[in-house]
Enzyme design. Sequence first.
Site, PDB file in Angstrom:
ATOM      1  N   LYS A   1       0.827  -1.209   0.000  1.00 56.26           N
ATOM      2  CA  LYS A   1       0.000   0.000   0.000  1.00 56.26           C
ATOM      3  C   LYS A   1       0.860   1.258   0.000  1.00 56.26           C
ATOM      4  O   LYS A   1       1.920   1.295   0.630  1.00 56.26           O
ATOM      5  CB  LYS A   1      -0.909  -0.026   1.235  1.00 56.26           C
ATOM      6  CG  LYS A   1      -1.975   1.056   1.281  1.00 56.26           C
ATOM      7  CD  LYS A   1      -2.870   0.847   2.495  1.00 56.26           C
ATOM      8  CE  LYS A   1      -3.955   1.898   2.616  1.00 56.26           C
ATOM      9  NZ  LYS A   1      -4.819   1.654   3.797  1.00 56.26           N
TER      10      LYS A   1
ATOM     11  N   ILE B   1      -6.136   8.953   3.470  1.00 52.11           N
ATOM     12  CA  ILE B   1      -6.178   7.508   3.789  1.00 52.11           C
ATOM     13  C   ILE B   1      -7.414   7.193   4.628  1.00 52.11           C
ATOM     14  O   ILE B   1      -7.395   6.296   5.470  1.00 52.11           O
ATOM     15  CB  ILE B   1      -4.886   7.021   4.505  1.00 52.11           C
ATOM     16  CG1 ILE B   1      -3.645   7.800   4.048  1.00 52.11           C
ATOM     17  CG2 ILE B   1      -4.665   5.537   4.239  1.00 52.11           C
ATOM     18  CD1 ILE B   1      -2.350   7.361   4.704  1.00 52.11           C
TER      19      ILE B   1
ATOM     20  N   SER C   1      -9.561   1.916   2.607  1.00 53.40           N
ATOM     21  CA  SER C   1      -8.570   2.716   1.929  1.00 53.40           C
ATOM     22  C   SER C   1      -7.545   1.893   1.156  1.00 53.40           C
ATOM     23  O   SER C   1      -6.744   2.435   0.401  1.00 53.40           O
ATOM     24  CB  SER C   1      -7.837   3.593   2.943  1.00 53.40           C
ATOM     25  OG  SER C   1      -7.102   2.821   3.872  1.00 53.40           O
TER      26      SER C   1
ATOM     27  N   SER D   1     -10.522  -0.578   6.215  1.00 56.40           N
ATOM     28  CA  SER D   1      -9.694  -0.334   5.040  1.00 56.40           C
ATOM     29  C   SER D   1      -9.065  -1.571   4.427  1.00 56.40           C
ATOM     30  O   SER D   1      -8.609  -1.529   3.285  1.00 56.40           O
ATOM     31  CB  SER D   1      -8.589   0.671   5.384  1.00 56.40           C
ATOM     32  OG  SER D   1      -9.148   1.919   5.688  1.00 56.40           O
TER      33      SER D   1
END
EC number: 3.5.1.4
Length: 551
Positions: free
Chosen positions: A151, A199, A224, A248
């Site tokens: 990420k 985020i 996210s 997320s």
Amino acid sequence: MDGKSLQMGIVQPKAIPQGTPEYEEQRATILETFAAKVPHDLRLPAPLISSPPVDVSTVPATCGFLDATELEITESHDAVSLAEAIAAKKMTAVQVAIAFSKRAIIAHQLTCCLTQWFMEEAVKQAQELDTYMEKNGKPVGPLHGVPISIKEHIPIAGTYSSQGCLASTILDKEDSHMVSILRRMGAVFYCKTNQPQAIMHLETTSHYGRTLNPFNIHLSAGGSSGGEGALIAMKGSVLGVGTDIGGSIRCPSAFCGIYGFKPTSCILPMKGFLSHAFSAELNILCSPGPMCRSLRDMELFTKLLICAEPWLEDPKLIPMPWTGLNTNMTRPLKIGIIDHDGFITPQPPVQRAIAWARQRLADPKHAALFQIKPFMPYSAAEAWTHVRRMYWPDGGTVTKQAITAVGEPILPLTDSIMSDAARHGMLSAEDVNQLRFRRDEFRLRFADSWTEQRVDVVIGPAFVGPACAHDSAFYWSYTSLYNLVDYPGVVFPTPIKTEVEDRYADDYCVATLCSFPSWVSSLESYVVKRYVHLSSLEWVIPQTDRASNSL
């Protein structure tokens, strides 16, 4: 370099808001720098980009850019079998790195799932691994040659990271703690994946662009960690690292039909993940975890990191045993089924997915293994109110200032998640202390309710519906509740798909509740006395018993 080489088409069916001319110029430079690394023989034809199919998931396999071996490598393995095949010398690390790098850049052009792509560096790293294998006759470690996507905000030495806005972009000189552990085990890094502004969305829309759902580009891939979700669903990654402070990992896993694990906080290493303090963690802690293709991949990732004893370098981590899939059960598992959370009623496809899970688990042939009962999460509406305040003890002012410093626009979902806290402004230390007191009070009441309902694990929705329309993921209550109480969770896909015949109740507020059916429903599971959480459905465990880890 000619102008043509600076251009690479990316499917973007819905535009994102524009910033100032200065910001747009900086953004264009970043995108051009990315595009300059992509050879023309890996660029999809302009007509496909301008007029893509709604479902782009099959394009990588049919576009002609991958040969038969590369298709087999990227489509026929999870992380476990890939590691085994490389260790057995059935394929080389270089072959694997090339195959996944190529597929990742194809996936990016169709879904905008990447922020950086570094195939040359990946191949070089893979060559070093192949040389080691040839010389020593054994792999470097248990992840020898396995490509892992990372990420955007997680530092990898020699690449860029950001905290969710253009102004926060920095060049990282060192690996973060988790990345360094994975590298020592032989993992190969080849790309970084898109995340939303700040985020803090359940949709991945950033200065890199909008990430699309591979199975319907008019729907969200979640957030996210939405870049990870889309990339893995496109089979451009076999295993990726996401982070979760409100859903997320679980939301994009559910939206994209893959597996995702959010552990309890302070279990897996996060040292070096953020270059700046994040005030939300004064009351709600983030957790990193795997996003992948199988249950055993989640087990592999978690077991390897815990066995690396990361707490020796980061004292905030909790030393703990890991039994995982080898955990012995001495009595039937008590499973609670969540039909709804008492706050937002799930949409029909999710209701059918829950019914599917209940029917399978309640089969009389499983009576010695499972006891099935209904479960109602304690005060989900109250939990949603708490987390919206606790994410932003500064009222969002610091984040907004960072975003707008270079003329970047504040996106609608950024403004939405900050709205409750914004009117309270910057809180005092005592204000934050009072929020913590309310959080702990809620956690105790939640634990009491769980105990009274006598379950070990619960299964329920990961979201109100399947993947939602772009810019409409306003409600995170099915996932954020478990960040507030700090229980772990796993998302897993179901075979349930939306149907044309699906009907909503007459009083169901489709627009307000993000209703836009997609290709698949996910469920989530929550465990007490276990270390689990499953979703396309989902599972959860209380913090009081997290020394007993199982998956």
